[in-house]
Write a protein that holds these residues in place. Structure first.
Motif, PDB file in Angstrom:
ATOM      1  N   ARG A  95       0.860  -1.179   0.000  1.00 13.64           N
ATOM      2  CA  ARG A  95       0.000   0.000   0.000  1.00 13.64           C
ATOM      3  C   ARG A  95       0.899   1.232   0.000  1.00 13.64           C
ATOM      4  NH1 ARG A  95      -3.578   0.428   4.971  1.00 13.64           N
ATOM      5  NH2 ARG A  95      -2.884   2.495   5.496  1.00 13.64           N
ATOM      6  N   ALA A  96       0.485   2.258  -0.726  1.00 10.35           N
ATOM      7  CA  ALA A  96       1.218   3.521  -0.738  1.00 10.35           C
ATOM      8  C   ALA A  96       0.211   4.650  -0.830  1.00 10.35           C
ATOM      9  CB  ALA A  96       2.188   3.580  -1.908  1.00 10.35           C
ATOM     10  N   GLU A  97       0.401   5.633   0.042  1.00 10.22           N
ATOM     11  CA  GLU A  97      -0.506   6.779   0.031  1.00 10.22           C
ATOM     12  C   GLU A  97       0.235   8.024   0.467  1.00 10.22           C
ATOM     13  OE1 GLU A  97      -3.443   5.198   2.718  1.00 10.22           O
ATOM     14  OE2 GLU A  97      -2.509   6.147   4.434  1.00 10.22           O
ATOM     15  N   ILE A  98      -0.263   9.148   0.025  1.00  9.26           N
ATOM     16  CA  ILE A  98       0.256  10.440   0.459  1.00  9.26           C
ATOM     17  C   ILE A  98      -0.939  11.235   0.961  1.00  9.26           C
ATOM     18  CG2 ILE A  98       1.347  12.594  -0.234  1.00  9.26           C
ATOM     19  CD1 ILE A  98       3.110  11.020  -2.099  1.00  9.26           C
ATOM     20  N   ARG A  99      -0.799  11.733   2.176  1.00 12.19           N
ATOM     21  CA  ARG A  99      -1.889  12.490   2.811  1.00 12.19           C
ATOM     22  C   ARG A  99      -1.482  13.943   2.985  1.00 12.19           C
ATOM     23  NH1 ARG A  99      -4.838   8.849   7.261  1.00 12.19           N
ATOM     24  NH2 ARG A  99      -4.824   6.874   6.122  1.00 12.19           N
ATOM     25  N   PRO A 100      -2.374  14.876   2.635  1.00  8.14           N
ATOM     26  CA  PRO A 100      -2.079  16.290   2.861  1.00  8.14           C
ATOM     27  C   PRO A 100      -2.245  16.640   4.335  1.00  8.14           C
ATOM     28  CG  PRO A 100      -4.269  16.052   1.933  1.00  8.14           C
ATOM     29  CD  PRO A 100      -3.668  14.670   1.984  1.00  8.14           C
ATOM     30  N   CYS A 101      -1.392  17.539   4.808  1.00  4.48           N
ATOM     31  CA  CYS A 101      -1.489  18.021   6.189  1.00  4.48           C
ATOM     32  C   CYS A 101      -2.612  19.060   6.274  1.00  4.48           C
ATOM     33  CB  CYS A 101      -0.160  18.645   6.603  1.00  4.48           C
ATOM     34  SG  CYS A 101      -0.156  19.299   8.278  1.00  4.48           S
ATOM     35  N   LEU A 102      -3.422  18.954   7.283  1.00  4.88           N
ATOM     36  CA  LEU A 102      -4.538  19.893   7.456  1.00  4.88           C
ATOM     37  C   LEU A 102      -4.081  21.246   7.995  1.00  4.88           C
ATOM     38  CD1 LEU A 102      -7.201  17.425   8.889  1.00  4.88           C
ATOM     39  CD2 LEU A 102      -6.863  18.163   6.514  1.00  4.88           C
ATOM     40  N   GLU A 103      -3.001  21.244   8.773  1.00  8.44           N
ATOM     41  CA  GLU A 103      -2.527  22.500   9.354  1.00  8.44           C
ATOM     42  C   GLU A 103      -1.540  23.250   8.463  1.00  8.44           C
ATOM     43  OE1 GLU A 103      -4.141  19.953  12.386  1.00  8.44           O
ATOM     44  OE2 GLU A 103      -2.436  19.542  11.088  1.00  8.44           O
ATOM     45  N   ASN A 104      -0.822  22.526   7.604  1.00  4.49           N
ATOM     46  CA  ASN A 104       0.207  23.137   6.770  1.00  4.49           C
ATOM     47  C   ASN A 104      -0.011  22.692   5.324  1.00  4.49           C
ATOM     48  OD1 ASN A 104       2.522  23.864   5.388  1.00  4.49           O
ATOM     49  ND2 ASN A 104       3.933  23.133   6.959  1.00  4.49           N
ATOM     50  N   PRO A 105      -0.539  23.555   4.462  1.00  2.00           N
ATOM     51  CA  PRO A 105      -0.875  23.151   3.093  1.00  2.00           C
ATOM     52  C   PRO A 105       0.330  22.782   2.231  1.00  2.00           C
ATOM     53  CG  PRO A 105      -1.197  25.501   3.373  1.00  2.00           C
ATOM     54  CD  PRO A 105      -0.887  24.954   4.737  1.00  2.00           C
ATOM     55  N   ARG A 106       1.542  23.082   2.679  1.00  2.00           N
ATOM     56  CA  ARG A 106       2.762  22.723   1.947  1.00  2.00           C
ATOM     57  C   ARG A 106       3.283  21.345   2.339  1.00  2.00           C
ATOM     58  NH1 ARG A 106       7.033  26.041   3.583  1.00  2.00           N
ATOM     59  NH2 ARG A 106       8.213  24.912   2.031  1.00  2.00           N
ATOM     60  N   ARG A 107       2.691  20.716   3.336  1.00  2.00           N
ATOM     61  CA  ARG A 107       3.226  19.458   3.892  1.00  2.00           C
ATOM     62  C   ARG A 107       2.341  18.272   3.527  1.00  2.00           C
ATOM     63  NH1 ARG A 107       5.408  20.001   9.621  1.00  2.00           N
ATOM     64  NH2 ARG A 107       7.111  20.775   8.334  1.00  2.00           N
ATOM     65  N   TYR A 108       3.004  17.172   3.177  1.00  2.00           N
ATOM     66  CA  TYR A 108       2.340  15.911   2.848  1.00  2.00           C
ATOM     67  C   TYR A 108       3.054  14.793   3.590  1.00  2.00           C
ATOM     68  CZ  TYR A 108       0.444  18.663  -0.988  1.00  2.00           C
ATOM     69  OH  TYR A 108      -0.182  19.645  -1.724  1.00  2.00           O
ATOM     70  N   LEU A 109       2.329  13.744   3.902  1.00  2.00           N
ATOM     71  CA  LEU A 109       2.896  12.588   4.586  1.00  2.00           C
ATOM     72  C   LEU A 109       2.848  11.399   3.640  1.00  2.00           C
ATOM     73  CD1 LEU A 109       3.994  11.401   7.258  1.00  2.00           C
ATOM     74  CD2 LEU A 109       1.621  10.826   7.820  1.00  2.00           C
ATOM     75  N   LEU A 110       4.021  10.825   3.371  1.00  2.00           N
ATOM     76  CA  LEU A 110       4.130   9.625   2.546  1.00  2.00           C
ATOM     77  C   LEU A 110       4.139   8.406   3.458  1.00  2.00           C
ATOM     78  CD1 LEU A 110       4.819   8.046  -0.106  1.00  2.00           C
ATOM     79  CD2 LEU A 110       7.228   8.440   0.478  1.00  2.00           C
ATOM     80  N   LEU A 111       3.254   7.453   3.184  1.00  2.00           N
ATOM     81  CA  LEU A 111       3.188   6.191   3.926  1.00  2.00           C
ATOM     82  C   LEU A 111       3.221   5.062   2.905  1.00  2.00           C
ATOM     83  CD1 LEU A 111       0.223   7.142   6.267  1.00  2.00           C
ATOM     84  CD2 LEU A 111       2.647   7.049   6.906  1.00  2.00           C
ATOM     85  N   VAL A 112       4.232   4.203   3.018  1.00  2.00           N
ATOM     86  CA  VAL A 112       4.338   3.053   2.129  1.00  2.00           C
ATOM     87  C   VAL A 112       4.526   1.813   2.989  1.00  2.00           C
ATOM     88  CG1 VAL A 112       5.502   1.996   0.159  1.00  2.00           C
ATOM     89  CG2 VAL A 112       5.447   4.497   0.371  1.00  2.00           C
ATOM     90  N   TYR A 113       3.695   0.823   2.765  1.00  2.00           N
ATOM     91  CA  TYR A 113       3.757  -0.442   3.489  1.00  2.00           C
ATOM     92  C   TYR A 113       4.468  -1.463   2.606  1.00  2.00           C
ATOM     93  CZ  TYR A 113       0.395   1.740   6.570  1.00  2.00           C
ATOM     94  OH  TYR A 113      -0.231   2.599   7.454  1.00  2.00           O
ATOM     95  N   TRP A 114       5.600  -1.969   3.105  1.00  2.00           N
ATOM     96  CA  TRP A 114       6.434  -2.928   2.377  1.00  2.00           C
ATOM     97  C   TRP A 114       6.431  -4.267   3.096  1.00  2.00           C
ATOM     98  CZ3 TRP A 114       8.254  -1.387  -2.229  1.00  2.00           C
ATOM     99  CH2 TRP A 114       8.439  -0.026  -2.464  1.00  2.00           C
ATOM    100  N   ALA A 115       6.564  -5.334   2.339  1.00  2.00           N
ATOM    101  CA  ALA A 115       6.703  -6.656   2.932  1.00  2.00           C
ATOM    102  C   ALA A 115       8.057  -6.772   3.638  1.00  2.00           C
ATOM    103  CB  ALA A 115       6.563  -7.746   1.877  1.00  2.00           C
ATOM    104  N   ARG A 116       9.106  -6.233   3.009  1.00  2.00           N
ATOM    105  CA  ARG A 116      10.463  -6.303   3.563  1.00  2.00           C
ATOM    106  C   ARG A 116      11.186  -4.990   3.266  1.00  2.00           C
ATOM    107  NH1 ARG A 116      13.914  -9.746   0.885  1.00  2.00           N
ATOM    108  NH2 ARG A 116      12.941  -8.977  -1.010  1.00  2.00           N
TER     109      ARG A 116
END
Length: 105
Positions: free
Chosen positions: A46-67
């Motif tokens: 799974r891979a997703e990028i979420r925008p920050c609600l408090e800072n419109p310039r900031r995003y959070l990258l989350l990637v789920y890897w098996a290894r």
């Protein structure tokens, strides 16, 4: 008690992405091409990028890897990573720190 699923992610990659001022929409457009590159990698669950609600310039990258190797030796050594880098790396200010986390405690 249920057994954990065999395909459950074991490694979580996390990066806080700060985008240059005024480049948010262009970054989001580039993401439409970039996310499929990482999602099709072996071991990427799974891979997703979420925008920050408090800072419109900031995003959070989350990637789920098996290894961890699926990210470090797989994706980062691939032609898809070179394309990812060309699409996204010019937007960051400062360049993000990427960290990897183990399974939940």
């Amino acid at each position: 008690m249920t057994q954990p699923e065999s395909h459950a992610a074991h490694i979580l990659e996390v990066a806080m992405l700060d985008v240059r001022l005024g480049q948010e929409k262009a970054f989001e457009t580039a993401l439409q091409q970039a996310l499929p590159l990482i999602r099709r990698q072996s071991g990427c669950q799974r891979a997703e990028i979420r925008p920050c609600l408090e800072n419109p310039r900031r995003y959070l990258l989350l990637v789920y890897w098996a290894r961890l190797a699926d990210h470090e030796q797989g994706f980062r050594q691939s032609e898809d990573y070179r394309r990812w880098r060309a699409l996204l790396h010019g937007f960051y200010e400062p360049f993000p720190v990427v960290e990897h986390y183990g399974p939940p405690l």
